[in-house]
Write an enzyme that holds these catalytic residues in place. Structure first.
Site, short mmCIF file in Angstrom:
data_model
loop_
_atom_site.label_atom_id
_atom_site.label_comp_id
_atom_site.label_asym_id
_atom_site.label_seq_id
_atom_site.Cartn_x
_atom_site.Cartn_y
_atom_site.Cartn_z
CB CYS A 319 -1.17 -0.17 1.17
SG CYS A 319 -0.06 0.04 2.83
CD GLU A 353 -3.45 -1.83 -1.40
OE1 GLU A 353 -3.03 -2.87 -0.74
OE2 GLU A 353 -3.64 -0.80 -1.05
#
Length: 361
Positions: A319, A353
């Site tokens: 992330c 992401e």
């Protein structure tokens, strides 16, 4: 695809492609998000005026020091079920002073399966009268409700929802607890799960998963391996993962309540953990070939990186591209990147992401 969505996505593609070019990855796989109604969570302040109350957010001024109240009547990035519920819930709250008095925040947690949990947060102590009013509201709107105030938590129904995804020709059920992390973009989450399973195709031996959370990736990945050992430190997430494993009738997963650093110590025989003995987990009985990691934004610590370098395959979901980049400087000393993906989990923000598959050189 609208031009505004395409532009923000292309900016992310360009940024990631440039940032990771030194690792000579294969062509970037791009997984788009729906342009609207993609967030399964939403949190709003409740703003009270002399004769009204409404959902609100705050917009920071140019210097970032002052905030302006912005009235929110609809929220297009949130799931349609949240948008449909917002005016109905607000009307009911306005009509009942037991529910509206000193209410300062409303949080929504929705699912593709149709369940909804609403958390009402107050600056006052909640009593039995509030509980009766909340029960009536939950029944009328067919939702779960939780009331919170300082040192107080009252649950009407459950403090969780059960999400359901169709994947790999079967259904997976997930308990998502109100206060625990879950992937906010369910449609992109499904694409991430499928990508991870594709990356695991043809893997041999057993799977180790670090930072498993509620078992989001663990459940579908278990279909690709004979045995899986998943680790997670947060108790609530461990309990949710165990519930999910049982509900989905999967019998080849064990969950160890360990941090990544603690697992490294246990695996290398540096330290024994009573938690492993109590859970009847024998790490040495596993023959790991693949490791799956989905670490927090800070990335992976140096000792765990050394551990990962001993695995034939590393599937890494990130992330934070910056910590992934730093971690890959170490991991590409022993592995090469054979799959590279961008998942637009957070449209219209700078957050990215990404996923990489690394295989031993």
């Amino acid at each position: 695809m609208t031009s505004s969505y395409r532009q923000q996505l292309q900016a992310k593609i360009d940024r990631i492609t440039t940032q990771f070019s030194e690792f000579t990855p294969p062509t970037l796989e791009v997984f788009e998000s729906p342009e609207q109604h993609f967030r399964m969570r939403a949190e709003f302040r409740i703003w009270h005026t002399e004769n009204d109350m409404f959902y609100a957010m705050f917009e920071r001024n140019g210097d970032g020091k002052q905030k302006t109240v912005v009235r929110i009547d609809e929220f297009p990035i949130a799931d349609k079920s949240i948008n449909d519920l917002m005016p109905l819930l607000l009307a009911e709250l306005k009509a009942n002073s037991l529910l509206s008095q000193r209410l300062f925040e409303v949080d929504f947690l929705a699912t593709l399966s149709g369940e909804m949990l609403v958390t009402l947060i107050y600056h006052r102590k909640l009593n039995q009268e509030w509980e009766q009013a909340a029960k009536a509201l939950a029944e009328k709107l067919n939702i779960k409700i939780m009331g919170r105030s300082r040192g107080q938590k009252i649950v009407i129904g459950d403090d969780f929802v059960v999400e359901e995804f169709e994947l790999l020709n079967r259904s997976f059920k997930y308990k998502q607890i109100e206060s625990s992390f879950t992937q906010p973009n369910a449609q992109v989450c499904k694409k991430m799960l499928q990508w991870a399973c594709d990356a695991a195709e043809g893997s041999k031996k057993h799977l180790l998963e670090l930072y498993c959370g509620n078992g989001n990736f663990t459940l579908p990945l278990s279909l690709k391996f004979e045995r899986v050992l998943a680790t997670e430190l947060a108790k609530s997430s461990v309990y949710a993962a165990q519930w999910n494993i049982e509900q989905n009738q999967i019998d080849n997963i064990q969950v160890a309540r360990l941090s990544a650093e603690e697992f490294t110590q246990a695996y290398q025989g540096e330290r024994e953990f009573r938690r492993l003995q109590e859970a009847d987990i024998d790490i040495q009985s596993y023959d790991f070939g693949t490791v799956f990691v989905d670490p927090p934004r800070a990335g992976i610590d140096d000792e765990t990186l050394k551990l990962l370098q001993g695995f034939e395959r590393i599937i890494y979901i990130s992330c934070n591209p910056d910590t992934l980049y730093e971690n890959l400087k170490t991991l590409t000393q022993t592995h090469r990147v054979t799959k590279f993906a961008l998942f637009d989990q957070f449209p219209y923000t700078h957050h990215v992401e990404s996923g990489v598959l690394l295989e031993k050189i």
